[in-house]
Enzyme design. Sequence first.
Site, PDB file in Angstrom:
ATOM      1  N   GLU A 180       0.849  -1.188   0.000  1.00  0.00           N
ATOM      2  CA  GLU A 180       0.000   0.000   0.000  1.00  0.00           C
ATOM      3  C   GLU A 180       0.890   1.244   0.000  1.00  0.00           C
ATOM      4  O   GLU A 180       1.840   1.315   0.772  1.00  0.00           O
ATOM      5  CB  GLU A 180      -0.906   0.023   1.242  1.00  0.00           C
ATOM      6  CG  GLU A 180      -1.963   1.107   1.147  1.00  0.00           C
ATOM      7  CD  GLU A 180      -2.911   1.115   2.348  1.00  0.00           C
ATOM      8  OE1 GLU A 180      -4.099   1.371   2.158  1.00  0.00           O
ATOM      9  OE2 GLU A 180      -2.443   0.841   3.468  1.00  0.00           O
ATOM     10  N   GLU A 351      -6.152  -2.775  12.471  1.00  0.00           N
ATOM     11  CA  GLU A 351      -5.847  -3.626  11.311  1.00  0.00           C
ATOM     12  C   GLU A 351      -6.906  -4.708  11.112  1.00  0.00           C
ATOM     13  O   GLU A 351      -7.241  -5.061   9.979  1.00  0.00           O
ATOM     14  CB  GLU A 351      -4.463  -4.264  11.461  1.00  0.00           C
ATOM     15  CG  GLU A 351      -3.326  -3.274  11.643  1.00  0.00           C
ATOM     16  CD  GLU A 351      -3.358  -2.092  10.689  1.00  0.00           C
ATOM     17  OE1 GLU A 351      -3.733  -2.270   9.509  1.00  0.00           O
ATOM     18  OE2 GLU A 351      -3.023  -0.968  11.125  1.00  0.00           O
ATOM     19  N   HIS A 354      -9.955  -3.429   9.395  1.00  0.00           N
ATOM     20  CA  HIS A 354      -9.718  -3.319   7.949  1.00  0.00           C
ATOM     21  C   HIS A 354     -10.071  -4.598   7.200  1.00  0.00           C
ATOM     22  O   HIS A 354     -10.295  -4.553   5.987  1.00  0.00           O
ATOM     23  CB  HIS A 354      -8.243  -3.024   7.685  1.00  0.00           C
ATOM     24  CG  HIS A 354      -7.898  -1.575   7.640  1.00  0.00           C
ATOM     25  ND1 HIS A 354      -8.582  -0.663   6.871  1.00  0.00           N
ATOM     26  CD2 HIS A 354      -6.891  -0.877   8.246  1.00  0.00           C
ATOM     27  CE1 HIS A 354      -8.016   0.533   7.005  1.00  0.00           C
ATOM     28  NE2 HIS A 354      -6.997   0.429   7.845  1.00  0.00           N
TER      29      HIS A 354
END
Length: 930
Positions: A180, A351, A354
């Site tokens: 990313e 996280e 996500h």
Amino acid sequence: MQVGVLPVNSMFATTVLLLLSLSFSSGAQLPNQSASKDAPIATNGQPFPWTSMRLPKSVSPIHYDLSIHPNLTTLDFTGVVRIQLDVHEDTKTIVLHAKQMQVSNVFLLGPEGVKSLDVLEYPRFHQLALISDSVLTKGRKYEVHLEFAANLSDSFHGFYKSSYTTSSGEVRVLASTQFEATFARGAFPCFDEPAFKANFTIQIVREPRHIVISNMPKVKTVVLPGGLLEDHFDTTVKMSTYLVAYIVCDFLSVSQTTQHGVEISVYAVPDKIDQTAFALNAAVKLLDFYDDYFDIPYPLPKQDLAAIPDFQSGAMENWGLTTYRETALLFDPEKSSASDKLGITKVIAHELAHQWFGNLVTMEWWNDLWLNEGFAKFMEYISVDITYPELQVDDFFLGKCFEAMEVDSLSSSHPVSTPVENPTQIQEMFDDVSYDKGACILNMLQDFLSPEAFEIGIIKYLKKYSYQNTVNSHLWESLTDICSSNGLDVGQARHKEFCSKSNLQSGASKWYSDDELDVRAIMDTWTLQEGFPLVTVEIRGRRFLWQIPLTYKTSASNSIHRFLLKQRLANVLYLPEEVSWVKFNVDMSGYYMVHYAGDGWDSITKLLQHNHTALSSNDRASLIQNIFQLVSIGKVKLDQALELSLYLSKETEIMAVTQGFGELVPLYKLMEKRDMPVLENQMKDYIVKLFRELIDRQEWTDSGSVSQRMLRSYLLLFACVRNYPPCLDKATQLFNKWKESDGKMSLPVDVTMAIFVVGARTPEGWDFLFDKYRQSMQMSVKSRMKTAMAVSPLQDKLAWMLEQSLNGAVMKTQDLPDVLVSISRNPRGYKLAWDFLRANWHTLIKKFDLGSNTVSFMVNGVTNQYSTREKLDEVCSFFSSLTEESGSEMRCIQQTYETIEDNIRWMDTHLPLLQDWLSKRSEKRVHEDL
């Protein structure tokens, strides 16, 4: 922007008149156009057949077969990728991404058989064009085959080299990925945009001494000639390229299974595997929470969490293999602090959120990054509050909104959803606006709709758009009418129960009942323009541009009153009885500031001085933040804000105390960079005296709640830095005892930072601390030692730290940004930091990547306490000498100029008033003492 409240006639029912006007953000700059000004020319001199930075939509990937062979001795890798394609328009050209790699043996497999493809490369856009001599026909499936080779990256992105030193002193190498936002293209040729979702089947070659982990479980290992092994992994779900991950390493792991049958494993270097238990338990608990909360089963059979020795950011949400900086995952119950525990839990919660928000449902393009990051930031607080109530995470959410507002008040801010095209602009989206403002406006929306309605709406959104890409409006549609299934079976008992007795309209009726609810109309005002409203008490009227869910409470009752302020709505509120004060934006659940014009601030100040607990801690913190920010824009005089700050001598709650420090400390930090020691010391003395009673009450232990422990750490560190004698004596005594024990004596964890800071002031103490830093395997301890060494007054040591951090052998280069900014805040180190930033600029932007949050952190951190015209000229001179390729167009540079200008204006305007006020305070105290 502004809305205001004033009693019009105190003899009768109090009338409150509301007015909205423009906020203090004037407008962000539009990003550069993405297309090249000249017709693009490929590296071989031929015209490149595509002119846009965004890929064409004529073909899209369905499936990648990816084989990689990394060599951890020569630090390079080779690979083969076969990409199955769907053709949407007749074309002879396939355009995809590849960056800094050699590509060879490119051919096409189609209905007509195998044919070679010509390859053109356009490095400026990281693009390859594969040219066929015949048409690829719409509706047919094809496969392209590409072989490639590249070096492992020596930065922190792409497929990069990492290393660590064992307890016996051996250096070991591993390779890990960070894709990313736009770095998958540096690891294999691919369609590296989030909307090009596909399935991935991955095989990786390794030596027997290593293991490989990837997004999916390993299905088999094949023995290759020469003793090498090839691990084959199961095919992934449909996902974006930036979520692909693989690690070649010698890590060990611990595992556990969730209630829903998902295997959770935490990986770390062998010497630190005993620091993984807390993260493992937290991940199990949090994944189970999200599974239930979202009413969508986690779709993979496993979730790995890996602690990477070299890692630029905090963590990364790769699907099924989340990666972390070691300090963000490893926890030692004996050596880690309350702050460490809260931080690690929040990062894991972020996280894992996500895995649904971002991975299952992904923004269509990076302009809506906030749909990923704002939600994950918001959900980390929701989830940790429920799963770990003892961590008191609610005490810290408001701080995120204050941080966002600091950036968002600059004219160089940007809307939450803003156009971006090139990789630098995309990287710049990973900032406080996308994360923290995104989370704060979601919190406001949840308060507006009710938590039940909000939860049902986001479940609808996730179910409707699973494995797809979305834009802002998709979310608003899902939240506007949660009781209409629109052909979608939400299929959960709480949805049916909520909608059988209620609906969203009645849920929002506490705000207004005149119009059809339109979440998009409200939220577009918060996501498509930068800045935030300033709600002001005034008697005149004007048009306004925001829809604001206003909340307020009064001296008359504890009830929260709600009022949706929008265009064409009557702007008069009638309070049924006379009140002595009104507090708007209850608990600061709304992302706006409030100005109490007339004598409004006087009544608030009186309330705080006589009965501060009549308001919540968040309300008190928001009043402190609001009034000092209003000083900066000329709405309130500094002495009025300082008078309000006097109540802080009675404050005990962490959010209000730390916000008090957050507004007062920067005033003397500006003076530290000028030659004005008398006023600087007066300001420092005022702050110490203001909090002296609270500091004196702190024990040098690890007792109390998480918030109490974090507050103790904060207060004692401040007191020692400010040379407050009782703290200095205690810290010196403890450091000397610890040193005499050769570091074996057990110190109270929460106060070690204060002890280390005092110890690092002498050359002997600094050297001892560094020696223990080098030996330690506890990441949180190393982190505190590193910070203490960076605030030492010993300039030769500071310069050495900077060089060592850049070198990366003794001090990790990943820590350089923190070291640099700590030294820049140090009165004895700020010149060193600025000189270092300039001298090593090109190395830093290569290592940490142009536009990244890390580069922005360094630029702003080193310069944001300057307040002289000479320093501004120096800063402008350096940054204006850069080219676009070396960062001259970065938003953080515009923010730096603006911040220094604001500092100059603040000092010119308010310094005489500050001098006068502090002198009067000193005289008053002398008189009282007599």
